[in-house]
Design a protein around this motif. Structure first.
Motif, short mmCIF file in Angstrom:
data_model
loop_
_atom_site.label_atom_id
_atom_site.label_comp_id
_atom_site.label_asym_id
_atom_site.label_seq_id
_atom_site.Cartn_x
_atom_site.Cartn_y
_atom_site.Cartn_z
N UNK A 196 46.72 42.72 51.42
CA UNK A 196 46.71 43.81 50.44
C UNK A 196 45.28 44.15 50.04
N UNK A 197 44.45 43.10 49.92
CA UNK A 197 43.05 43.34 49.60
C UNK A 197 42.37 44.22 50.63
N UNK A 198 42.69 43.99 51.90
CA UNK A 198 42.11 44.82 52.97
C UNK A 198 42.58 46.27 52.86
N UNK A 199 43.86 46.46 52.54
CA UNK A 199 44.38 47.82 52.40
C UNK A 199 43.69 48.55 51.24
N UNK A 200 43.45 47.83 50.16
CA UNK A 200 42.77 48.44 49.01
C UNK A 200 41.32 48.77 49.37
N UNK A 201 40.68 47.92 50.17
CA UNK A 201 39.31 48.21 50.61
C UNK A 201 39.24 49.49 51.45
N UNK A 202 40.25 49.70 52.29
CA UNK A 202 40.29 50.93 53.09
C UNK A 202 40.42 52.16 52.19
N UNK A 203 41.30 52.07 51.18
CA UNK A 203 41.46 53.17 50.23
C UNK A 203 40.15 53.41 49.49
N UNK B 54 41.94 55.05 38.85
CA UNK B 54 43.01 54.10 39.17
C UNK B 54 43.48 54.28 40.62
N UNK B 55 43.70 53.15 41.31
CA UNK B 55 44.27 53.18 42.66
C UNK B 55 45.72 52.71 42.58
N UNK B 56 46.70 53.62 42.77
CA UNK B 56 48.10 53.19 42.78
C UNK B 56 48.37 52.39 44.06
N UNK B 57 48.95 51.19 43.92
CA UNK B 57 49.17 50.37 45.10
C UNK B 57 50.37 49.46 44.88
N UNK B 58 51.44 49.71 45.65
CA UNK B 58 52.63 48.87 45.66
C UNK B 58 53.17 48.58 44.25
#
Length: 701
Positions: free
Chosen positions: A324-331, A381-385
């Protein structure tokens, strides 16, 4: 309104087709598409529409190969960009297909570059079609050349030569691309650009083509005045007099340097970050060097580097997992790229660190203003899951000249400035100066001396008292490690604790603090009959080491100190990192009588549902919650809510950072259990702590 796009997709797997279309739509396109799932559909569907792009998967099962599709397009002279969707294991095959006419390769696993390449290829397709029309007009009528020249000058790199190849005209874009002035170019031949990657035979064929009155098209790699290369896609149009003799050539160039760099990346797989597809450190430094050269030539485009690091990103990986951390880094990377000026170069240096090169500033003050605005916009804010992720970042700035004259030094100094921001106040911007370098040198010295300090017993433990409001007495102490350096004197824990954690030496330090704390508790029990517990802070390394339980048992058996005399403190982010590991460790410690405290309560991202599962005895409210607290204020309501919430879960509450008597009265009114801070005492050495206990008569109101 979404951007229209006509796609022909060669793919037999319908799920892959859906994935491609979803990615295209997600990036603002409105695709009209057809799918070729069988070889016999190819010729019919290629003629159905004036396609913008063809997308082709590498796992084509039919008897007709990708080579056949490319040969068909070439034989029919159909000019449609052909993009390959390939796994990395098939890059070598895909590269061979590029030699046969494929326009580009998209990584199958991420599709990160797909929208950018689609937009690029569509623009280039429009350009090629417009250029072909323009070239035809030029061949048909010399009388229209002035009108066409104006149009060409606005969008293309244009040059004109006489029959002998001597340059008679260049437009501004040609000057910018080559780095030469107009005066340096007029009267020279194109040999001044030192064109590379072509043999003498190829140059002979080019000249033979245009001298016979035919149009020549091809790609040429030229050399700028500063020695760097740039690629152009070139069309050379000859013009004939009435007697058939050639009197002039017009060359229309479209710079394709970026595309060539991308092809090189596919070949070497060394210049782009595999997670975010941003340039990596090596390519970023090359771009910095290029901009430095351009600045030295033209004295414009002042190079400034921002080093940006996301604050406390480890808590994301600990709480949500590395994937999930990697996905947030991409965003985050996409957001950073979107927020930066198109002329800026954005890179991921690794982990949670990024860098930006800007060249449109005239001063370091202007660069600082841009950096501050950038950090502010990145806070969105980054909406995530189902979560709302709020990230801040710290930034360091270094500019050409003041912080170095080469890319490596400028970036290094930008990183030094960034670390200064983190140590001073996270979420801020700092400009590199020499004092920061001196601080880094100091920290390196500290790092080198750290291991020797353990071997030479230079560490001591200080103790800060914790006061029980109901019992009106000292009931606990917090153990705090200190380093008495033989040359530097007392070294701040903020200087050496992070280094101890990074190096693994924190394990030895924690064992030392546990041992000393137990001895302190034993001494006070035996000599003065004081019964209290001593709290020891645990880092993630120590906490997740199952040996922590055995350490405590060993100390109790050797020293005879009751388990209830010891307390361990963990942070919220550490507790939430992995509950399946956290709870058993805490439960084992609590079962034998060790108290468990949650430090800095309210500053992390844990929820009540998780907190009530933890076998805690105490929560410690961070001192930031005492700021600006006056009766009836929002801050007061929040503080009371936290205290009552903790009591509802069965925990005692310690308020940290209590410094004045008004805070003491307020906390007692709010039914806080315990207080800690300079109102009572600063941290004390063992001898001073003993003296403090003997003379303490309570808080003077």
């Amino acid at each position: 309104m979404a951007s229209p796009l006509s796609l022909l997709i060669i793919e037999s797997d319908s799920s892959e087709v859906f994935r491609l279309i979803r990615e295209v739509k997600a990036n603002g396109f409105s695709p009209l598409y057809q799918v070729v799932s069988k070889a016999e559909e190819w010729e019919e569907k290629i003629e159905e529409e004036d396609w913008d792009v063809i997308l082709c998967g590498m796992n084509w099962p039919d008897e007709k190969t990708i080579h056949d599709f490319l040969r068909f397009l070439k034989d029919r002279q159909i000019d449609i960009p052909f993009l390959l969707i390939a796994e990395k294991s098939k890059y070598e095959t895909a590269l061979q297909m590029m030699k046969e006419g494929a326009a580009d390769i998209i990584d199958h696993s991420t599709l990160f570059r797909l929208p950018h390449v689609l937009e690029r290829e569509r623009r280039e397709l429009v350009f090629r079609r417009e250029k072909e029309i323009t070239a035809n007009y030029l061949e048909q009528s010399l009388k229209e050349i002035q009108v066409q020249k104006f149009a060409l000058d606005q969008a293309n790199i244009v040059s004109t030569t006489d029959a002998n190849g001597i340059i008679t005209y260049v437009n501004d874009k040609f000057i910018q691309a080559s780095g030469y002035s107009k005066e340096e170019l007029i009267g020279q031949s194109h040999r001044i650009l030192k064109s590379q990657d072509r043999t003498k035979e190829e140059w002979y064929d080019l000249w033979e083509t245009i001298q016979n009155g035919k149009v020549w098209k091809g790609e040429i790699r030229n050399t700028k005045k500063d020695g760097t290369s740039f690629w152009v896609e070139t069309t050379i149009v000859p013009f004939s007099a009435e007697d058939g003799s050639i009197f002039q050539y017009i060359a229309i160039h479209n710079e394709i340097t970026n595309r060539k760099l991308a092809e090189e990346q596919l070949t070497h797989d060394a210049f782009y970050d595999s997670l975010t597809e941003l340039p990596n450190r090596a390519l970023f430094l090359a771009r910095v060097e290029q901009k430095i050269s351009e600045y030295n030539l033209f004295q414009k485009g002042f190079p400034i580097v921002f080093s940006i690091n996301i604050d406390n990103f480890k808590r994301i990986n600990h709480s949500l997992g590395n994937e999930s951390g990697d996905e947030i880094l991409v965003i985050y990377a996409k957001r950073l790229l979107k927020l930066c000026d198109p002329s800026a170069i954005v890179t991921r240096l690794g982990a949670d660190s990024f860098a930006v090169l800007v060249t449109d500033c005239f001063s370091i003050e202007e660069g600082t203003e841009i950096a501050n605005k950038l950090l502010e916009n990145l806070k969105e804010i980054i909406p995530f899951q189902g979560y709302e992720i709020f990230l801040t970042a710290s930034c360091g700035i270094a500019s050409y000249g003041m912080a170095g004259k080469d890319g490596e030094n400028i970036l290094k100094n930008a990183e030094i400035a960034m670390f200064h921001s983190k140590s001073s106040k996270v979420g801020t911007v700092s400009v590199f100066n020499q004092r920061m370098q001196e601080k880094i040198n100091y920290q390196l010295e500290i790092q080198n001396d750290l291991k020797k300090a353990i071997e030479k017993n230079e560490f001591i433990v200080y103790y800060q008292p914790i006061f029980d409001l109901a019992a009106n007495e000292i009931c606990h102490w917090e153990a705090l490690i200190r380093w008495r350096h033989p040359k530097k004197g007392m070294v701040s824990p903020t200087d050496f604790i992070p280094m101890a954690e990074d190096s693994g030496l924190i394990v030895s330090l924690t064992k030392f603090v546990l041992e000393e704390s137990a001895l302190f508790a034993k001494k006070m029990r035996e000599e003065s009959n004081y019964k209290f517990s001593v709290a020891v802070n645990l880092s993630p390394q120590v906490f997740l080491d199952q040996n922590i339980f055995h350490w405590v048992v060993d100390i109790q058996q050797r020293l005879g100190v009751p388990y209830e005399c010891l307390q361990v403190e963990i942070t919220e982010s550490l507790a939430m990192k992995n509950l399946s590991e956290t709870i058993p460790i805490l439960s084992n410690l609590k079962d034998i009588g060790v108290k468990i405290a949650l430090d800095d309560f309210g500053t992390g991202y844990s929820s009540l549902a998780y907190l009530e599962k933890l076998p805690l005895s105490t929560v410690k409210i961070d001192k930031s919650f005492l700021n600006n607290v006056i009766p009836g204020s929002k801050e007061a309501i929040l503080l009371v809510s936290i205290i009552h919430m903790a009591h509802g879960l069965g925990y005692k509450v310690v308020a940290e950072g209590v410094e004045d008597i008004s805070q003491f009265h307020l906390l007692r009114e709010y039914e806080c259990d315990l207080i800690q801070g300079y109102l009572l005492s600063k941290p004390l050495s063992l001898e001073d702590a003993v003296s403090f206990l003997e003379n303490f008569t309570g808080i003077q109101e």
